[in-house]
Structures are given as structure tokens and as C-alpha cells.
Design an enzyme around this catalytic site. Sequence first.
Site, PDB file in Angstrom:
ATOM      1  N   HIS A   1       0.700  -1.202   0.072  1.00 36.65           N
ATOM      2  CA  HIS A   1      -0.029   0.087   0.095  1.00 36.65           C
ATOM      3  C   HIS A   1       0.880   1.263  -0.243  1.00 36.65           C
ATOM      4  O   HIS A   1       0.789   2.077  -0.923  1.00 36.65           O
ATOM      5  CB  HIS A   1      -0.866  -0.115   1.045  1.00 36.65           C
ATOM      6  N   GLU A   2       1.683   1.250   1.068  1.00 42.30           N
ATOM      7  CA  GLU A   2       2.733   2.457   0.935  1.00 42.30           C
ATOM      8  C   GLU A   2       3.684   2.641   0.000  1.00 42.30           C
ATOM      9  O   GLU A   2       3.843   3.648  -0.512  1.00 42.30           O
ATOM     10  CB  GLU A   2       3.408   2.427   2.425  1.00 42.30           C
TER      11      GLU A   2
ATOM     12  N   HIS B   1       3.406   6.322  -6.943  1.00 42.32           N
ATOM     13  CA  HIS B   1       2.688   7.458  -7.487  1.00 42.32           C
ATOM     14  C   HIS B   1       3.439   8.880  -7.313  1.00 42.32           C
ATOM     15  O   HIS B   1       3.519   9.583  -8.347  1.00 42.32           O
ATOM     16  CB  HIS B   1       1.601   7.346  -6.608  1.00 42.32           C
TER      17      HIS B   1
ATOM     18  N   HIS C   1       1.738   4.293  -2.905  1.00 43.61           N
ATOM     19  CA  HIS C   1       1.745   5.827  -2.675  1.00 43.61           C
ATOM     20  C   HIS C   1       2.972   6.266  -3.220  1.00 43.61           C
ATOM     21  O   HIS C   1       3.386   7.421  -3.843  1.00 43.61           O
ATOM     22  CB  HIS C   1       1.621   6.246  -1.198  1.00 43.61           C
TER      23      HIS C   1
END
Length: 632
Positions: A416-417, A423, A420
Amino acid sequence: MKTIKKLNRSAIKFAAASTLVFAALAGPAIAQDTAPAVDEVYVWDLTPFYPSYDDWDAELERLQGEVAGLAAYEGRLDDAQTLLEALDAQSTFYREVLRVWTYASNTRSTNLGDPDGQAMVGRVQALFQQAAAAQSYMAPEIVALGERRIEGFISREDGLAKHARGLRDTLRQGEHVLTPEAEQVLSLMGIALGASQNARNLLANAEIEWPTITLSDGTEAHLTPAGYGLYREAPNRADREAVFDAFWGRWSDYESTFGATLNGEVQANVATARARNYDNTLQYFLSGDNIPEEVYRTLVQVTNDRIDVLHRYFRLRARMLEIEDLGYHDIYPALVETDLSFPIDETREHVLASMAPLGPEYVDSFAAASQERWMHVYPQPGKASGAYMSGSAYDVHPLILLNHQDTYNSASTYAHEWGHAMHQVLTNENQPYELSSFSIFTTEIAAIAQELMLQEHMLEQAASENERLFYLGYALEQMRGTYFRQVMFSEFEVAIHEAVERGEAMTGARMTEIYGEILRRYHGHDEGVLTITDRETIEWAYIPHFYFNFYVYQYATSIAGAAYFVDQLEDGGDQARETYLDFLKAGGSDYPVEILRDAGLDMTSADPYNAVIDRMVAVMDEIEAILDAREQ
């Protein structure tokens, strides 16, 4: 223009939230006071930001001296060249001050109780407030110039191209821009607007004495928020009940205090929305990203219309755990027991393999970045709980805070991190600083898509039917936690803000009452699906995201968007990959709903939300088919 466009938040409030703005839902699965010593490779290196504290301090002092220069353009924005100079000065200042902020806030996060770290953050917050006050004239003057003149400036002055979106966004919100004097007053309220959140975090993370209980196997369980994340999953049901009794009992001891802090947040939000002439507080918070209110309302409505799917999940959970009287303390144990282990280095390899659909360039970028010291991996005393990506410093790499334990949940949080972080990397490589501030609405899609890709990879390589059931069960729980639970939180946020808007007094006890009604409805309490006792209705106090203000609905919209993109990546070939990568590279170049529409996804319709619920139904169908076959 990335600061002007945030008219719906003061600069200081934005800064206070920015470190945690891309936080994972899951908390750490280990009590922080049991952290082992670790190799420095698993501790982030902040020297690329500043070689030492003294260098950071010197830069902060220099920036404090630059504040007056931000006000030098007041009354002079009526020609294109001066407007460009003013906006470039603003960009330069915030680009540098966000680097100062990133160093300070992440230093504090490793030990929230350290007064030196608190002081560092406080000094930068004060700087944000001073800068916001110095620039309070800017938005009113831009609005006063009007659309025709601003568009003329943009067409004549090439340098304004990177500021064009911010200028147009300021004009869009023109009716909510106040007089220069009123803007200055609101900007001076920055630290005050963050006081409730700061008080809540200190109380929850550094000051409450958390209980210790003895579990059935003799384990001394210290129930900090991090310890609760571990021990609520205890296989022994009596242990789970004891954990819930002790943990939620301690939160209840502070019901009035947490009620006061959250009420302070809500009161400030309602007052600011009214001062800026919004119809309601929800509209105020959605306006910054130009999110139509129908997105929020449709999300809640679709979820309530299909709440039976969530109830079906709870009945399936009761079947798999062989529990007849399912309670709230039964929602966290894994549906399938496993001895699978996910040490950090193996986690990296799994995530790396799962990225294959995104192409070799993306994979190689992650492979290199994940070997650098961008992460603070393991728990330690005083460290911030949970996980987040901090990417405010445009000229330096992102930072990732984890509280890793060798569980699949931690592996999913890692994915998940890094979703980020990648991105942020792609945005910064493809957008100027002024267009690099992407929305939570879009970046949570990037993060959750990475989790779903990891799930697909793990399902493909599952070595047994039981292992496959484990990952399917985790997928179900993620959809419960990331979709249904976040919509439930979103209903609560709307409810307490609307109550204050009606003039209702908002206390801790009243919040518990409101939350309890919603909690029971979502979990089918009255239908006999899952029993909610008064014990857990204090849970609202445990959720720090309520101080980020209408933030959590974006987890639900994002799992819907992420599921769409992952499905496209599986079936759409090169074109689907390029569409998704273009979405990541777009950063903050347009409003999030428009960026997603360009990628083929309409978030104003019910379709994305029905689709993710249908995905949950399909997973339950597969699990039940396996269970039925076993029972024949």
C-alpha cells in the site's frame, strides 16, 4: 499555485495533516515497547533532506526571513509579469518549506513523546501560519481581477502555464474567498485549528497509561493501540473478549476528553465552512478537489442499499470460525489459520513480483528505490502507530513509515505505502512542482491497487487449497475494512457535523450514541447477525482519521477505483497498462474526478461501488463453494 488552491484548508492545517495524509488503514501488529534492535538499513536516512539538525535549523531561520517577501506583491498583481513573479516566489518558498516540514515531522514521528521533535514541528507550523497570513491578500486579488483578465495573462505570459490550473481553481472558488482582512484572520487561526488534533494525538499516543492483561497462554499483553492491533487477533476467544474489555474500557475512561477534542475539530470545521459561505461542511471539504457532493452521497446510499452483502460476510465468518453468537471481538482473527511468514525482505520480493503487469520500467524503478533507506520499518517506543507515506518534499524522495511484523497484513501495508510512493515518484518525474500535489482521492487508488495486485500474485502462487482460502479470506476482510467500514465512518462524520450545524450540543456521550446506532446497523445487530455491545461503541475515539475531515470516504471510493484498474490490467494488455501509468503520472494536473474520467472511470455514478460489492460477492461464492465441497 498548490497553496492557493487549498482555500478550504488553512496552510497550517494542511501541513499538520500532510505527513499522515497517505496513511494505511491497518495499524501495526505489535506492541511498540517490544521492538528489537534493528540494522540501520531498516531505518530511514534523513541526511538527503539536511545533513544535520543544525543545517535544518539554519534553513528554517532563512525561510523565516523570507516571509516578508511574500507580502511584497500586495496590490501589484494587475499585470502578468508581476503575477508570475509573485506565484514563482510562492512556489519557491513552499517547495523549500515543505522540505523543512518533512524533516521535522518525520523526526517527530519516530518518538512522539520527544519534546525536541514536538518543538521542531511547532516551529514549522508557526512558519506556515506566518506565511499564510503574509499571503492572505493573494486569493482576493486574483478573484477581483476576474476570469477574463487572468485568462489574458495566461495566454500572454508563457511562465504562467504551470500556475494556470491553480489560478483557475482560485477563480472557481471565488465566491468563497473573503476580503483580505478576513482571509488574514482565518490564516492566523491555523495553529488553533490544529490544536484539537494535536491534543488527541498526544493523549492517545504518549500520555494514556495502557493496560496490561495476562492471556490464556501466559502472555503479558500490553494493550497500547499497537498492541491491540496484535492481540485482538488472538485465536482464543476468551482472550479476545478480555482484550476488548480492557482496551475499550480504557478509551471509555476518556470519553469526555476525546469528545471535547473531536467536538473542537467539528466546531472549527463548521465555523470555517460558514465563514466561507458554503452550504454545509461536507461541501466545504469536498470543494478543494472539486468533488461533487453526489459522489459522497451516492457512495453512502449504494452501501446502505446493499448492506445485506456485508451481513452475508459476517454469517460466512461465523461459519468459518464455527461461532454461533458472533460478536465484534470476532471480526479480526484470520478466517483461515496459517503459519505463513512475511519478513520484510521476502515481502519486498513478493511485491516486486506482483508489479509485473505495470511493465519493466515501473518494476525497475521500485526495485532500485526499495533498496534505499527510504523506510522506517519496525516499531519502537514512542513511534507513530500505523503506516504512512510522506512525499511533500518535491526535490527529495518520499519517506515511508511502517510498523512491520512478519504477517501478511504487514506485507499488504508495505504494498500500500509503496503504491503511494511510486505514485509520488512518477508524478514528480512528469509534473512540475505546481502540479505535483495529487489528491487523496486518486493516490489511495494507486495504493490499494498495489495491494490488490499483491493479492492476485499470492493467489496465483498459493500452494494449497487452504492457502488459497487464506488469501480469499484476507481479500474479504480488506473489502469489509476498506469499503464498508470506511463508509460507516463516513456516515458518522456527516452525522456529527450535521448535528452541530443544527445547533445540537456534541459531547463524548452523544458521539458514542450516534456511533453506536451506525455500528449496530452496519453489523446487523438487530437482525441477529453480529452482536454489538455498549463496550465497543466508544470506537470513534480510536480513529485518528476523523481529524483529517471527510478523508475516509476516499478509501471506499479508492478500493472501487483500484478494483477497476486491476481488472483492466489483467485483461487489457499494453493499452490498459499505459492508461493506468498515465493516471499515475497525471499527479495534480487536473481535478481527481476528471483524471479518473479520462482513464475511463466515472466516480459520480453508482457503478464503481456496485462493482466492488459484486467483487466481494464473487469471493464469497468461491469460498462457500470450497466449504460446501469439503462438507459433502
